[in-house]
Design a protein around this motif. Structure first.
Motif, short mmCIF file in Angstrom:
data_model
loop_
_atom_site.label_atom_id
_atom_site.label_comp_id
_atom_site.label_asym_id
_atom_site.label_seq_id
_atom_site.Cartn_x
_atom_site.Cartn_y
_atom_site.Cartn_z
N GLN A 1 70.82 -3.75 52.25
CA GLN A 1 70.19 -2.36 51.46
C GLN A 1 70.28 -2.70 49.99
OE1 GLN A 1 73.21 0.84 51.92
NE2 GLN A 1 71.61 2.19 51.16
N ILE A 2 69.23 -2.21 49.59
CA ILE A 2 68.77 -2.46 48.10
C ILE A 2 69.45 -1.18 47.48
CG2 ILE A 2 67.30 -2.44 46.53
CD1 ILE A 2 65.34 -3.92 48.63
N GLU A 3 70.32 -1.56 46.49
CA GLU A 3 70.89 -0.47 45.57
C GLU A 3 70.11 -0.05 44.54
OE1 GLU A 3 75.09 -0.74 44.68
OE2 GLU A 3 75.23 -2.07 45.99
N LEU A 4 69.84 1.10 44.52
CA LEU A 4 69.00 1.64 43.39
C LEU A 4 69.83 2.05 42.14
CD1 LEU A 4 66.16 3.89 45.18
CD2 LEU A 4 66.06 1.48 44.41
N CYS A 5 69.24 2.12 40.95
CA CYS A 5 70.08 2.46 39.72
C CYS A 5 70.38 3.84 39.68
CB CYS A 5 68.98 2.28 38.40
SG CYS A 5 69.80 2.69 36.96
N ASN A 6 71.44 4.16 39.60
CA ASN A 6 71.82 5.71 39.53
C ASN A 6 72.03 6.04 38.13
OD1 ASN A 6 73.25 8.11 39.53
ND2 ASN A 6 74.71 7.33 41.34
N GLU A 7 70.94 6.33 37.42
CA GLU A 7 70.65 6.67 36.06
C GLU A 7 71.67 7.71 35.60
OE1 GLU A 7 66.76 7.39 35.29
OE2 GLU A 7 66.14 5.07 35.37
N SER A 8 71.83 9.03 36.13
CA SER A 8 72.62 9.85 36.05
C SER A 8 74.03 9.76 36.17
CB SER A 8 72.46 10.89 36.98
OG SER A 8 73.01 10.72 38.21
N LEU A 9 74.70 8.64 36.66
CA LEU A 9 76.09 8.21 37.01
C LEU A 9 76.05 7.29 35.59
CD1 LEU A 9 78.74 7.76 38.03
CD2 LEU A 9 77.92 5.73 39.22
N MET A 10 75.13 6.39 35.19
CA MET A 10 75.38 5.60 34.01
C MET A 10 75.42 6.44 32.66
SD MET A 10 72.48 2.63 32.60
CE MET A 10 71.23 3.90 32.51
N LEU A 11 74.50 7.46 32.69
CA LEU A 11 74.46 8.21 31.38
C LEU A 11 75.74 9.14 31.66
CD1 LEU A 11 70.57 9.65 31.56
CD2 LEU A 11 71.69 7.84 29.92
N GLU A 12 76.46 9.58 32.59
CA GLU A 12 77.58 10.06 32.45
C GLU A 12 78.81 9.41 31.88
OE1 GLU A 12 80.52 11.53 36.16
OE2 GLU A 12 78.39 12.08 36.21
N LYS A 13 78.57 7.70 31.92
CA LYS A 13 79.81 7.00 31.70
C LYS A 13 79.64 6.44 30.50
CE LYS A 13 81.97 7.05 35.88
NZ LYS A 13 83.39 7.74 35.93
N LEU A 14 78.31 6.20 30.03
CA LEU A 14 78.18 5.65 28.67
C LEU A 14 78.71 6.37 27.54
CD1 LEU A 14 74.58 4.39 28.90
CD2 LEU A 14 76.50 3.08 28.97
N PRO A 15 79.09 7.51 27.32
CA PRO A 15 79.76 8.25 26.37
C PRO A 15 81.08 7.81 26.00
CG PRO A 15 78.45 10.05 27.39
CD PRO A 15 78.46 8.67 28.31
N ALA A 16 81.83 7.25 27.27
CA ALA A 16 83.08 6.86 27.15
C ALA A 16 83.17 5.60 26.33
CB ALA A 16 83.73 6.41 28.65
N CYS A 17 82.12 4.63 26.57
CA CYS A 17 82.12 3.51 25.66
C CYS A 17 81.65 3.95 24.24
CB CYS A 17 80.96 2.56 26.12
SG CYS A 17 80.79 2.08 27.85
N GLY A 18 81.20 4.82 23.86
CA GLY A 18 80.84 5.41 22.35
C GLY A 18 82.04 5.82 22.15
#
Length: 138
Positions: free
Chosen positions: A15-32
C-alpha cells in the motif's frame, strides 16, 4: 512523487502511503516551540551568529524532518519550507549581510596601478626585440 518514493524505499510494501499534510502541519508548531524555548537561552544580540545556536537549529531541522516523515511526507516540502521561513522571519529578520561598497582608489594610485603593467610590458617587448637582433651574442 512522495508515494513513489515511499514505495521505492519500502520495497515490499503493497500500500502506498500518501502525505498527511494536515497531520504534518499540526505537528510542526511543536518543533517551532521547542526551537523558540532553546533560543531563549541565547542572547538576542547573538542571534545572527550561527555558532551560538547551531545545535538548536540542527535539532529544529531534525524535528521538522521527523514530523514530515511521520506524516508520510517527503522533506523538505513546500509546507515545511514555509514553516521554516516563518521561523527565520521571527528570529533572523534583522540578520542582513553587510554589503561591501566598492570604491575606486584615488586617481594617483589608480594611474600607478595601470602604468606599472603597461611599462613592464613595453620593457619586456623592447628586451625581446633587442635580444632577437643581437643573436650573435647568444
Amino acid at each position: 512523487v512522495n508515494g513513489l518514493m515511499t514505495l521505492g524505499f519500502a520495497g515490499a510494501r503493497q500500500q502506498i502511503e500518501l502525505c498527511n499534510e494536515s497531520l504534518m502541519l499540526e505537528k510542526l508548531p511543536a518543533c517551532g516551540k521547542s526551537f523558540e524555548e532553546m533560543m531563549k537561552k541565547v542572547d538576542s544580540k547573538k542571534w545572527c551568529n550561527l555558532t551560538e545556536f547551531i545545535m538548536y537549529y540542527d535539532n529544529f531541522t531534525q524535528c521538522t524532518e521527523r514530523e514530515a516523515n511521520n506524516a508520510s511526507c517527503f522533506w523538505p516540502n513546500p509546507l515545511v519550507e514555509g514553516f521554516i521561513t516563518g521561523i527565520h522571519k521571527q528570529f533572523f529578520s534583522n540578520c542582513t549581510s553587510e554589503k561591501v561598497h566598492w570604491e575606486d582608489p584615488p586617481d594617483e594610485i589608480l594611474i600607478t596601478l595601470i602604468l606599472i603593467p603597461v611599462m613592464l610590458t613595453c620593457a619586456m617587448i623592447t628586451l625581446v626585440v633587442w635580444c632577437s637582433k643581437r643573436s650573435d651574442i647568444l
